[in-house]
Design a protein around this motif. Sequence first.
Motif, short mmCIF file in Angstrom:
data_model
loop_
_atom_site.label_atom_id
_atom_site.label_comp_id
_atom_site.label_asym_id
_atom_site.label_seq_id
_atom_site.Cartn_x
_atom_site.Cartn_y
_atom_site.Cartn_z
N ALA A 189 0.11 -7.61 17.24
CA ALA A 189 -0.41 -6.32 17.49
C ALA A 189 0.46 -4.89 15.70
CB ALA A 189 0.37 -5.76 18.10
N VAL A 190 1.51 -5.61 14.87
CA VAL A 190 1.47 -4.58 14.47
C VAL A 190 1.39 -4.74 13.13
CG1 VAL A 190 4.08 -4.46 12.34
CG2 VAL A 190 4.51 -4.57 15.51
N VAL A 191 0.45 -6.56 12.51
CA VAL A 191 -0.10 -6.68 11.84
C VAL A 191 -1.55 -6.04 11.69
CG1 VAL A 191 -1.70 -9.24 10.86
CG2 VAL A 191 0.62 -9.16 10.28
N HIS A 192 -2.34 -6.34 12.88
CA HIS A 192 -2.66 -5.07 12.67
C HIS A 192 -2.93 -3.63 12.54
CE1 HIS A 192 -6.84 -3.77 14.36
NE2 HIS A 192 -6.43 -2.74 15.33
N GLY A 193 -1.78 -3.39 13.14
CA GLY A 193 -1.81 -1.60 12.86
C GLY A 193 -1.39 -1.67 10.84
N VAL A 194 -0.52 -2.04 10.87
CA VAL A 194 -0.10 -2.56 9.51
C VAL A 194 -1.35 -2.53 8.66
CG1 VAL A 194 0.70 -2.86 7.26
CG2 VAL A 194 2.05 -2.38 9.52
N GLY A 195 -2.50 -2.88 9.14
CA GLY A 195 -3.46 -3.73 7.90
C GLY A 195 -4.40 -2.69 8.13
N ILE A 196 -4.90 -2.12 9.37
CA ILE A 196 -5.73 -0.89 9.42
C ILE A 196 -5.79 -0.06 8.91
CG2 ILE A 196 -5.90 -0.35 11.97
CD1 ILE A 196 -8.07 -0.15 12.70
N ALA A 197 -4.10 0.87 9.01
CA ALA A 197 -3.83 1.33 8.34
C ALA A 197 -3.65 2.13 6.72
CB ALA A 197 -2.18 1.74 8.88
N LEU A 198 -3.76 0.28 6.48
CA LEU A 198 -3.74 0.37 4.91
C LEU A 198 -5.53 0.36 4.44
CD1 LEU A 198 -1.33 -2.78 3.59
CD2 LEU A 198 -1.01 -0.44 3.96
N VAL A 199 -5.98 0.22 5.21
CA VAL A 199 -7.51 0.12 5.38
C VAL A 199 -8.09 2.14 5.42
CG1 VAL A 199 -10.02 0.03 6.16
CG2 VAL A 199 -8.68 -1.62 5.92
N GLY A 200 -7.31 2.46 5.90
CA GLY A 200 -7.49 3.56 5.81
C GLY A 200 -6.73 4.47 4.24
N ILE A 201 -5.95 4.39 3.96
CA ILE A 201 -4.91 4.62 3.22
C ILE A 201 -6.08 4.61 1.63
CG2 ILE A 201 -3.32 4.90 2.19
CD1 ILE A 201 -1.94 4.67 4.89
N PHE A 202 -6.13 3.53 1.51
CA PHE A 202 -6.97 2.60 0.29
C PHE A 202 -8.78 2.65 0.36
CE2 PHE A 202 -2.10 1.59 0.82
CZ PHE A 202 -1.85 1.81 -0.35
N SER A 203 -9.29 2.93 0.45
CA SER A 203 -10.93 3.39 0.24
C SER A 203 -11.32 1.46 -0.64
CB SER A 203 -10.78 4.30 -0.14
OG SER A 203 -11.94 4.33 -1.65
N GLY A 204 -12.26 1.70 -0.58
CA GLY A 204 -12.78 0.07 -0.84
C GLY A 204 -13.75 1.07 -2.11
N SER A 205 -13.55 2.23 -2.52
CA SER A 205 -14.00 2.82 -4.00
C SER A 205 -14.16 2.31 -5.01
CB SER A 205 -13.76 4.55 -3.47
OG SER A 205 -12.62 4.08 -4.63
N GLN A 206 -15.66 2.94 -5.87
CA GLN A 206 -15.48 1.69 -7.57
C GLN A 206 -14.03 2.18 -8.02
OE1 GLN A 206 -17.83 -0.21 -8.30
NE2 GLN A 206 -16.93 -0.10 -9.99
N GLU A 207 -13.69 3.71 -7.92
CA GLU A 207 -12.27 4.26 -8.66
C GLU A 207 -11.05 3.08 -8.23
OE1 GLU A 207 -9.56 7.64 -9.34
OE2 GLU A 207 -12.01 7.93 -8.21
N ALA A 208 -11.28 2.62 -6.73
CA ALA A 208 -10.15 1.86 -6.52
C ALA A 208 -10.01 -0.06 -6.98
CB ALA A 208 -10.12 1.88 -4.78
N LEU A 209 -11.97 -0.12 -6.82
CA LEU A 209 -11.72 -1.41 -7.50
C LEU A 209 -10.74 -1.31 -9.21
CD1 LEU A 209 -15.28 -2.11 -6.22
CD2 LEU A 209 -13.54 -3.43 -5.47
#
Length: 223
Positions: free
Chosen positions: A105-125
């Motif tokens: 559950a913590v793995v899921h929580g940390v993972g989805i928080a990372l998705v919210g903090i770091f986007s998959g934008s072109q700049e991030a790529l």
Amino acid sequence: MSTGQPASRALLAGAVSCWLLAVAVYLIAEAIAASAFPGYSYATNYISDLGVPEVATVDGRAIDSPLHAVMNAGFIAHGVLFVVAALLAARAAPVRHRRWFVVLAVVHGVGIALVGIFSGSQEALESGLAAFHVIGAAMAIIGGNLTAIIASRTARHGVSALSLALGVVGIVSVVMLVVDSGTTAIDLLPDGIWERLSVYTIQAWELVAAAAALVWLRRTPMP
């Protein structure tokens, strides 16, 4: 579940509230962000497209999400609520493999928080930060679905089978997402559908877990 102590009942009721709120927050945030995204498709767009803060073209997809902050807040809030619910449920009831249940559950929580903090934008790529987004997405999807599978070891027969089925469907769907997006030889479903099949199984399990807990609370008398 075998305890009827008031403290345990309160903990379990808290877990139910967190699960239900997590589902509502996630789906409402997604719907709100999608409504402001021109031409957004639940079938062909990724969920993460809704969290990209820039107007650009990423892997051939036109990205324009004015309410990206709403989606990203939804990601993070869902992760926090998911972890809190698991902690409360693990303390309230004799969950088999309790440690793994909480860890996943913590793995899921940390993972989805990372998705919210770091986007998959072109700049991030281009900067390399998108790697955290990809890692977070993998953690969120695999961790959430494995949580459902672990929970199936404790639940009653009907709920156990449903939890196991949801977890397996979610894992298979994310594998198919990787396979489908990585080759043109196999193209069974659009990527957006595979992704949602791998993600919505987690929300579906939260509803199943909440419903099962509510039934138990109603049927089990106070001591």
